[in-house]
Enzyme design. Structure first.
Site, PDB file in Angstrom:
ATOM      1  N   CYS B 152       0.837  -1.205   0.000  1.00  0.00           N
ATOM      2  CA  CYS B 152       0.000   0.000   0.000  1.00  0.00           C
ATOM      3  C   CYS B 152       0.870   1.253   0.000  1.00  0.00           C
ATOM      4  CB  CYS B 152      -0.979  -0.006   1.157  1.00  0.00           C
ATOM      5  SG  CYS B 152      -0.332  -0.463   2.743  1.00  0.00           S
ATOM      6  N   VAL B 156       0.348   4.210  -2.611  1.00  0.00           N
ATOM      7  CA  VAL B 156      -0.121   5.548  -2.210  1.00  0.00           C
ATOM      8  C   VAL B 156       0.807   6.629  -2.758  1.00  0.00           C
ATOM      9  CG1 VAL B 156      -0.492   7.098  -0.241  1.00  0.00           C
ATOM     10  CG2 VAL B 156      -1.390   4.775  -0.174  1.00  0.00           C
TER      11      VAL B 156
END
Lengths: 485, 519
Positions: B152, B156
């Site tokens: 993640c 991001v």
């Protein structure tokens, strides 16, 4: 290969030759072969607490693992939100074996995975609103929860969510402590920063918030024992038998109230100095509470520690301490009589977190075993300074060793027992090398205290002397495995 | 001195001793605990219908979900290819978790590296980490391919894997030819099965594209009569062996696309290697010329299937995990159809033996109310198995069940399957729910048996329901994954597990006159 300083220096150099130039230059700094000078004045040259090289199999975890997995997670009567995507909470769910009394899901929330399960929309619009709703829902689902902590995962910090503001607002609304913890996994170089961040959050949000009805001269805290397999219970029982009163236990089987009243203690006893030294330092400065690092692995260190603890109290406690040691010593001697002959002169390599690589040395020595290589996942300089004087000349000291390095050392040094974690465990099974998982006691334990040493000794014997290792047929006698068609 | 004289007790018995019971009681004065009355009331409340209603009306908090995140699946997928090193681009803790999680299930090593991104990478991007990481991992672990997935964090901040890998080649840390497959696996989308799919598709498309081969399904001397087979996110190494046995009986040539059974069932020889088995890299482009592809986890392998039927223009047969007699019948019929080969007599015979076993056991299974938890394709298989034995699925939870294939949603298929049987009428399929929902269901609408992963043990214990461990992860039982649960043999294994759990339960509950010898 044995414990020759020169030979082992050469061995380390040979192993490091496999690295590309840049990585090799870095990895060299993380090794030291213990020599007389280093042992005597503990001139520690090992570099530690710096970034792992990308692309190597580092044993290290992240700040979230340090905060949620180690420090906050075991506080049993609070709900700890793994705030972010689903994975981190799932992987840290129940795997560290922090035993806690209570009813799971009612007044004990340790072996649970409570998460905000971030979706794409949360990344785009932020998770703050959702977080507030989650906190309300937690009080609905778990009416006896005493408080909430927010353990932030990577994206929370990256998208700039204000978990502090949400926590503050909701703490008022729900009338309970709500603690934001900025332990995103990308912070720092290992779990270690997570411990620090978690400690700071304890300091800022819960410490000193409650009173102890009646204080006494023998009030102490157990700090930095995570009750793996019941370790803290096996430790606590000795302190209480000696006449001390343990008013708080951090954080294995710990509760919010214990965090809040701990400042009333007369002495902090710290087992895992690495993960909670920030706490005892702070409490010394803020509340004038002295602290002592102790070691309850193996009878020798346990006697030493008990006496050092008793020395800080009056004659009654000292007398109790001596009587207690006298009571347990015959049993400990019997354990050693039984197991030492089976384990004498066996060589051990350790690579554990930030305490046990040092603290367990005495227990192995009680059993006649020789540590020939020892390293930490995420220790700092002070850990190495404390470890070096405990080692024999020629011992290889290693920081953040990679899987490749550990395997090479094992092959070249003829190691009889490896103590490390689950990521390493099955590698050694392939190699036919006795292995003990020393993060979670390989689902056994406790290992602390006198009750714990019995289990430790039995487990080490079981491991080293199991007949299964003799069944490993060497490569070449096996048919090569055919995959696919 | 004997062991007994030393009186060595570990945590299973030590803390039941009176001195530890006293310690526990004494500690309470510092815990400021809720009173026993409060705790008892809260416990009773948590088991109530009122609580269940509240539990099912919560919108945001997720409690004990039955899913993991994408890159975990990608690591497993990468280990299905010959000498391939899984490489996780992001902060290193993720990789440590994937390695631990998979190792706890399989009791095997999980070689995988990470780019160890920290604060500076969060600000400036992780390109340098990726380039250094490629150089180091190739030098140390000597893979023949690196398979990169993201976390993640990398997603991001928007790291661009393709350009980073290109720059690694320009910088010369890997050659132009060195194979590096990759995929994007944001942890905040889907689950471990989504990540498995992404990496399989990533590897297949990468190796095919770079080979320059133009797919001609059913062509080529080598691969013309071959079948491609994909098992998907497969927690059972035994299922690979069972499938090999079935395909071997058909005497068809085949390529398993993604075979991690070697890595997760390797021998202890005294020497550790990083890579065991796996699909040969050279077989992947050739797979484009195969007769057809058979997928055994259609919801899991959604994008890979789309890729194969689209780009390779290949006939695709997509099933769910082939459990039970009918599930296996379908599998065999599909193989027969795709290859034109008859169903081998040896398998028909085996079918007969397993049906015989099901007959022997059916009195103990019939009408047993069952709760099920798992990944979508496994659940379709399990539901089918339950229905054909006369067991009645009641509560079905699929945390990651919000998936569809060819516009059929998992939930709709599961409900149609249940509706088609008189034994399925009581079932409710809950998609996107978690194991805390399951706890309420088990407590409020009792069942005889729960089937699911180790994580279900807490709810099952609270509801005093025996748990048969099936699926992923199984942390607290040994070697379950070594026994197949697919095919006729797998059906027999599953049957034995279930019927003997039920018989054990009878023994646990019966005594005296009905503590019986023969069953």
């Amino acid at each position: 290969m044995g414990l020759s300083i020169e030979e082992n220096q050469k061995l380390v150099e040979e192993i490091l030759e496999a690295y590309p130039k840049k990585a090799r230059k870095d990895r060299e700094k993380h090794f030291q072969v213990a020599d007389e000078k280093a042992i005597d004045c503990s001139t520690c040259a090992v570099k530690s607490n710096i970034k792992s090289r990308p692309g190597v199999m580092t044993p290290r975890g992240c700040a979230y693992a340090g905060s949620k997995g180690v420090v906050w997670g075991p506080i049993k009567d609070m709900v700890h939100i793994s705030h972010g995507p689903v994975g981190c909470g799932q992987y840290s769910w129940g795997s560290r074996r922090n035993f806690a009394n209570g009813t799971l899901g009612i007044d004990n929330f340790t072996a649970m995975q409570i998460t905000s399960d971030f979706q794409e929309t949360d990344i785009v619009f932020g998770g703050d609103k959702k977080l507030a709703v989650i906190m309300r829902e937690i009080t609905e689902m778990f009416p006896l929860a005493k408080g909430i902590s927010v353990q932030s995962e990577c994206p929370v910090g990256l998208i700039g969510d204000d978990i502090e503001a949400v926590s503050k607002k909701m703490s008022k609304e729900l009338a309970m402590p709500i603690v934001p913890v900025r332990c995103e996994g990308f912070r720092g170089v290992s779990q270690s920063l997570g411990h620090h961040i978690a400690n700071d959050a304890i300091r800022d949000f819960v410490m000193g918030r409650a009173e102890l009805a009646e204080t006494g001269p023998y009030d102490v805290n157990i700090i930095g024992d995570y009750n793996i397999g019941g370790d803290a219970w096996a430790s606590r029982i000795l302190l209480e038998e000696m006449g001390l009163r343990v008013i708080a236990q951090w954080s294995g089987d710990g509760s919010l109230n214990e965090l809040e009243i701990a400042h009333k203690a007369k002495l902090n006893l710290i087992h895992c100095h690495r993960s909670m030294n920030y706490m005892v330092d702070h409490m010394e400065k803020a509340y004038g509470i002295p602290w002592l690092e102790y070691n309850f692995f193996g009878p020798t260190k346990t006697y030493e520690s008990l006496r050092a603890i008793a020395a800080l109290f009056d004659a009654t406690i000292q007398e109790n301490c001596e009587q207690m040691i006298a009571r347990y010593k015959p049993v400990m001697d019997a354990v050693i009589r039984k197991y030492r002959p089976r384990l004498e002169n066996k060589t051990v390599m350790l690579m554990i977190g930030g305490l046990r690589s040092r603290h367990t040395i005495g227990a192995y020595e009680d059993l006649g075993m020789d540590i020939v290589a020892s390293g930490y996942e995420f220790a700092h300089k002070d850990d190495y300074e404390k470890m070096l004087p405990m080692l024999a000349e020629g011992t290889i000291v290693m920081d953040d060793p990679t899987a490749y390095e550990l395997e090479e050392i094992t092959k070249k040094m003829n190691i009889d027992l490896v103590g490390s974690g689950v990521k390493e465990k099955y590698v050694y099974h392939k190699m036919g090398v006795p292995f003990r998982q020393m993060h979670s006691w390989d689902y056994s334990g406790p290992y602390h205290g006198f009750d714990g040493f019995k289990v430790f000794a039995k487990d080490m014997d079981m491991t080293v002397n199991s007949p299964v290792w003799d069944l490993v047929s060497r490569k070449g006698t096996m048919e090569p495995k055919e995959a696919g068609v | 001195m004997s062991r007994d004289e030393l009186n060595i007790k570990d945590n299973t018995s030590l803390f039941k001793e009176e001195r530890y019971v006293q310690q526990r009681e004494n500690k309470k004065q510092f815990e400021a605990p809720c009173s026993e009355k409060e705790t008892a009331e809260a416990l009773a409340y948590s088991k109530s219908a009122e609580y269940m209603e509240k539990n099912f009306s919560r919108q945001n908090v997720v409690i004990n979900p039955h899913k993991a995140c994408q890159p975990l699946g990608s690591v497993m997928a990468a280990l299905g290819f010959e000498k391939t090193l899984p490489f996780v681009h992001g902060s290193q803790g993720c990789n440590a978790y994937f390695r631990s999680h998979l190792s706890r299930h399989f009791k095997e090593p999980t070689p995988s590296v990470s780019t160890s991104m920290t604060e500076d990478a969060a600000v400036f991007g992780g390109m340098n980490n990726l380039i250094d990481g490629l150089e180091n991992s190739v030098a140390l672990y000597k893979p023949e391919m690196v398979a990169i997935c993201t976390t993640c964090m990398a997603e991001v901040i928007g790291d661009d894997l393709n350009s980073f890998i290109g720059n690694a080649r320009i910088k010369g840390v890997i050659s132009e030819e060195y194979p590096v497959a990759y995929c994007n696996t944001p942890s905040f989308v889907g689950s471990h099965i989504t990540g498995y799919d992404a990496m399989i598709k990533g590897i297949l498309s990468y190796l095919y594209t770079r080979s320059g081969i133009e797919s001609k399904p059913g062509s080529g001397a080598e691969s013309g009569e071959k079948l491609n087979v994909m098992l998907g996110f497969e927690p059972y190494t035994g299922n690979f062996a069972e499938l090999r046995k079935i395909l071997g009986a058909f005497d068809t040539k085949y390529t398993l696309l993604g075979d991690h059974s070697g890595n997760y069932d390797s021998p202890a020889t005294g020497e550790y290697e990083y890579y065991y088995g796996g699909t040969k890299l050279a077989d992947v482009p050739q797979a484009a010329n195969a007769l057809a592809t058979l997928s055994l986890q259609k919801y899991t392998l959604k994008k890979t299937q789309e890729y194969i039927s689209g780009t390779w223009n290949q006939q695709l047969a997509a099933l769910s995990t082939p459990l039970g007699i009918k599930g296996t019948d379908t599998l065999l019929a599909t193989i027969s159809e795709l290859t034109g080969l008859p169903i081998p007599a040896v398998l028909t015979e085996e079918r007969g033996r397993v049906v015989d076993a099901l007959m022997d056991s059916h009195p103990y299974l019939h009408g047993k109310r069952v709760a099920l938890v798992g990944d979508p394709d496994l659940l379709i298989g399990l539901i089918g198995f339950c229905l054909e034995t006369g067991m009645e699925p009641v509560h079905i939870i699929c945390s990651n069940g919000d998936v569809d294939f060819n516009e059929v949603k998992f939930k709709d298929e599961a409900e149609a399957l249940l509706a088609a049987s008189p034994y399925g009428t009581e079932a409710t399929v809950h998609v996107g729910k978690d194991l805390w929902h399951m706890r309420s269901l088990l407590l409020n609408d009792k069942v005889d048996l729960a089937i699911g992963s180790s994580h279900l043990k807490f709810a099952a214990k609270d509801a005093e329901v025996p748990l048969v461990r099936v699926g992923f992860p199984i942390f607290d039982r040994h070697h379950m994954h070594r026994y197949p649960i697919i095919g006729y043999q797998g059906t027999l294994n599953l049957l034995s597990l279930i019927v003997n759990t039920i018989l054990q339960q009878l023994d646990d509950h019966n005594s005296g006159f009905n503590f019986e010898l023969v069953r």
